[in-house]
Design an enzyme around this catalytic site. Sequence first.
Site, PDB file in Angstrom:
ATOM      1  N   HIS A 102      46.066  61.071  33.269  1.00  0.00           N
ATOM      2  CA  HIS A 102      45.274  60.015  32.363  1.00  0.00           C
ATOM      3  C   HIS A 102      46.397  59.359  31.730  1.00  0.00           C
ATOM      4  O   HIS A 102      46.471  57.987  31.813  1.00  0.00           O
ATOM      5  CB  HIS A 102      44.228  60.477  31.595  1.00  0.00           C
ATOM      6  CG  HIS A 102      43.609  59.239  30.784  1.00  0.00           C
ATOM      7  ND1 HIS A 102      42.578  58.638  31.238  1.00  0.00           N
ATOM      8  CD2 HIS A 102      44.020  59.027  29.590  1.00  0.00           C
ATOM      9  CE1 HIS A 102      42.408  57.859  30.351  1.00  0.00           C
ATOM     10  NE2 HIS A 102      43.395  57.977  29.122  1.00  0.00           N
ATOM     11  N   GLU A 103      47.228  59.936  30.988  1.00  0.00           N
ATOM     12  CA  GLU A 103      48.297  59.059  30.381  1.00  0.00           C
ATOM     13  C   GLU A 103      49.346  58.277  31.323  1.00  0.00           C
ATOM     14  O   GLU A 103      49.900  57.363  30.953  1.00  0.00           O
ATOM     15  CB  GLU A 103      48.907  60.132  29.282  1.00  0.00           C
ATOM     16  CG  GLU A 103      48.185  60.726  28.310  1.00  0.00           C
ATOM     17  CD  GLU A 103      47.416  59.853  27.392  1.00  0.00           C
ATOM     18  OE1 GLU A 103      47.783  58.710  27.419  1.00  0.00           O
ATOM     19  OE2 GLU A 103      46.274  59.995  26.999  1.00  0.00           O
ATOM     20  N   HIS A 106      48.004  55.449  32.282  1.00  0.00           N
ATOM     21  CA  HIS A 106      48.518  54.237  31.355  1.00  0.00           C
ATOM     22  C   HIS A 106      49.926  53.604  31.685  1.00  0.00           C
ATOM     23  O   HIS A 106      50.117  52.280  31.553  1.00  0.00           O
ATOM     24  CB  HIS A 106      48.411  54.517  30.047  1.00  0.00           C
ATOM     25  CG  HIS A 106      47.125  54.605  29.482  1.00  0.00           C
ATOM     26  ND1 HIS A 106      45.930  53.815  29.637  1.00  0.00           N
ATOM     27  CD2 HIS A 106      46.144  55.752  28.826  1.00  0.00           C
ATOM     28  CE1 HIS A 106      44.842  54.260  29.164  1.00  0.00           C
ATOM     29  NE2 HIS A 106      45.049  55.524  28.678  1.00  0.00           N
ATOM     30  N   HIS A 110      50.750  49.740  32.825  1.00  0.00           N
ATOM     31  CA  HIS A 110      52.007  49.095  32.289  1.00  0.00           C
ATOM     32  C   HIS A 110      52.997  48.455  33.148  1.00  0.00           C
ATOM     33  O   HIS A 110      53.356  47.138  33.293  1.00  0.00           O
ATOM     34  CB  HIS A 110      52.564  49.941  30.996  1.00  0.00           C
ATOM     35  CG  HIS A 110      53.599  49.193  30.122  1.00  0.00           C
ATOM     36  ND1 HIS A 110      54.645  49.628  29.755  1.00  0.00           N
ATOM     37  CD2 HIS A 110      53.672  47.861  29.819  1.00  0.00           C
ATOM     38  CE1 HIS A 110      55.423  48.959  28.965  1.00  0.00           C
ATOM     39  NE2 HIS A 110      54.990  47.593  28.981  1.00  0.00           N
TER      40      HIS A 110
END
Length: 231
Positions: A102-103, A106, A110
Amino acid sequence: MGTYFSYYLTGFIMIPVFIFALYCQVKVKKSFNKYSKVRNRRGMTGADAAYRLLQLNGITDVKIKRISGTLTDYYDPKKKEICLSQDVFSSTSVAAVGVACHEAGHACQHAQGYAALKLRNAVIPLTRISSYLGIPLALIGMMIYSEALIYAGLILYGAVALFQFITLPVEFNASKRALNTIELNGFLEGEEYTGAKRVLTAAALTYVAALASALATLLRLFLIMSRGNRN
């Protein structure tokens, strides 16, 4: 006196929101604790999973580091760092793989210029100010009967609600990226995949609760203001 009475009376609006938020917190902790005890068959750690997801998306300039705490994981776009908690970084659990991916999702947002993430990052400075000043300004305005202060407070706190609203697609999209990668590349299979999905779904609910809380608070302030104007 009427303003104070209205303030406490409209507090009942927050009760169902508080209960929902509490439920979400309990659910995410329960799901994470449950699937933290389930080891994945590939022996992949959270850090391994995040690194592999970055590789699959051609991202080579993002670092992965360990941080303290539990469920403190986040992606720092300024430093280009995926910060994984001690329960995720070196753990081979199903929960660790889900959270780490999940991270990493991100980080992919980006790198690819995901519009909702850009918008969220743009409103963060305003949100920090608004979260401190919005409610106090509105309440002070009600006490001294200053419509200018009341509306200023409402507008400022509205920025908090806007931030929470923008956060939803950002978080949902990061989880979708994570789960798609996990499934398509065989990080987890069968019940393992189901477990990771449950962890991320429970975590997503906390952001829904945060938005509900912001909207309920905004409604509460508006009702107090309306009642004060009638009086």
